[in-house]
Write a protein that holds these residues in place. Structure first.
Motif, short mmCIF file in Angstrom:
data_model
loop_
_atom_site.label_atom_id
_atom_site.label_comp_id
_atom_site.label_asym_id
_atom_site.label_seq_id
_atom_site.Cartn_x
_atom_site.Cartn_y
_atom_site.Cartn_z
N UNK A 269 0.78 -1.28 0.03
CA UNK A 269 0.19 0.07 -0.01
C UNK A 269 0.92 1.17 0.13
N UNK A 270 0.35 2.36 -0.53
CA UNK A 270 1.05 3.61 -0.48
C UNK A 270 0.98 4.10 0.87
N UNK A 271 1.92 5.22 0.99
CA UNK A 271 1.86 6.08 2.34
C UNK A 271 0.47 6.60 2.57
N UNK A 272 -0.15 7.03 1.48
CA UNK A 272 -1.54 7.75 1.77
C UNK A 272 -2.60 6.53 2.25
N UNK B 232 0.01 13.20 14.78
CA UNK B 232 0.96 12.70 13.40
C UNK B 232 1.80 11.98 13.70
N UNK B 233 2.48 11.95 15.00
CA UNK B 233 3.54 11.15 15.22
C UNK B 233 3.07 9.74 15.65
N UNK B 234 1.86 9.58 16.14
CA UNK B 234 1.25 8.23 16.50
C UNK B 234 0.91 7.58 15.16
N UNK B 235 0.30 8.44 14.38
CA UNK B 235 -0.18 7.80 13.08
C UNK B 235 1.16 7.48 12.32
N UNK B 236 2.34 8.22 11.98
CA UNK B 236 3.39 7.87 11.27
C UNK B 236 4.02 6.68 11.89
N UNK B 237 3.92 6.29 13.42
CA UNK B 237 4.49 5.22 13.84
C UNK B 237 3.57 3.80 13.13
N UNK B 238 2.12 3.87 13.35
CA UNK B 238 1.32 2.66 13.08
C UNK B 238 1.36 2.64 11.56
N UNK B 239 1.60 3.68 10.70
CA UNK B 239 1.40 3.40 9.41
C UNK B 239 2.67 3.28 8.67
N UNK B 240 3.85 3.39 9.46
CA UNK B 240 5.16 3.20 8.96
C UNK B 240 5.65 4.23 7.84
N UNK C 91 7.02 11.12 9.96
CA UNK C 91 6.12 12.13 10.70
C UNK C 91 5.56 13.25 9.83
N UNK C 92 6.55 13.68 8.93
CA UNK C 92 6.09 14.71 7.88
C UNK C 92 5.35 14.27 6.97
N UNK C 93 5.39 13.21 6.46
CA UNK C 93 4.78 12.54 5.70
C UNK C 93 3.13 12.27 6.03
N UNK D 107 1.88 13.85 8.53
CA UNK D 107 1.24 15.21 8.75
C UNK D 107 0.59 15.69 7.52
N UNK D 108 1.63 15.55 6.38
CA UNK D 108 0.96 16.30 4.94
C UNK D 108 -0.29 15.34 4.47
N UNK D 109 -0.25 14.11 4.75
CA UNK D 109 -1.32 13.32 4.25
C UNK D 109 -2.41 13.40 5.05
N UNK D 110 -2.28 13.50 6.24
CA UNK D 110 -3.43 13.80 7.31
C UNK D 110 -4.08 15.20 6.90
#
Length: 212
Positions: A48-51, A67-75, A78-80, A82-85
């Motif tokens: 799957x893509x990052x998005x 965003x940090x929590x989502x970044x860790x879970x989504x692999x 963090x900037x990616x 935050x941008x996608x969110x």
């Protein structure tokens, strides 16, 4: 008559049978991971893509995430994340809120409710009405079985609740929610038809005025 069989003929078959050991259904090699959860996460990250991964995480979360929590879970970084969110928030699929501890994100339940209603409204009226009747019968069956009008009343009753009863409560609640979705979808479809007639009439009037 043309043969409808979808299988290849002898000329289309390979000269040698394929070796099952050479067929790899995974992008990642499970043998490289000691933990099956690590393998599943790696395979998910690869397929799957990052998005998509960011969206998967936030729409399944039961509470707001940073965003940090989502970044860790989504692999993802963090900037990616935050941008996608933030882009998902602009689309309306995600709710973003500024708190004392920073910005948090969660799925927008209204967006998903509206999407489900629109999808249901696209089905035939007869199919929706048939489903509604089935749900009404199911709900009435639970009412008669337990002598209560709602699953909440059953939970608050003095009787002890068995595992089977809790399972019935879960199905009962689902039936009640599904019934409301069907009812709303029928009203939504009715509104669509009314507006189409209204706008068609106004269009016809405009054509008559321009032709005179």
């Amino acid at each position: 008559m043309t043969d409808p069989t979808p299988f290849p003929d002898a000329a289309e078959l390979p000269d040698e049978e394929p070796d099952p050991s050479e067929i790899d259904p995974f992008e990642e090699d499970p043998a490289e991971y000691e933990d099956i959860n690590e393998f599943a996460k790696a395979e998910w990250s690869e397929s799957k893509t990052a998005r998509q991964r960011v969206k998967d995480v936030v729409v399944r979360a039961t509470s707001p995430l940073s965003a940090a929590e989502v970044a860790e879970l989504a692999d993802v970084s963090e900037p990616t994340a935050r941008s996608e969110l933030n882009e998902l928030a602009e689309e309306g699929t995600v709710l973003a809120e500024s708190t004392d501890n920073g910005r948090t994100y969660q799925r927008d339940p209204d967006w998903y409710r509206i999407r489900r209603i629109r999808e249901l409204a696209g089905k035939s009226q007869s199919a929706l009405e048939t489903t509604l009747q089935r749900l009404e019968r199911e709900i009435e069956t639970y009412r008669e079985k337990y002598g209560e009008n709602t699953p909440e009343e059953l939970i608050l009753s003095d009787g002890s609740l068995t595992d089977d009863t809790w399972e019935d409560i879960s199905h009962w609640r689902t039936a009640v929610v599904d019934r409301e979705y069907i009812r709303t979808a029928l009203q939504y479809a009715k509104l669509q038809r009314s507006e189409e007639i209204l706008f068609d009439d106004e269009s016809d009037k405009d054509k008559e005025l321009t032709s005179t």
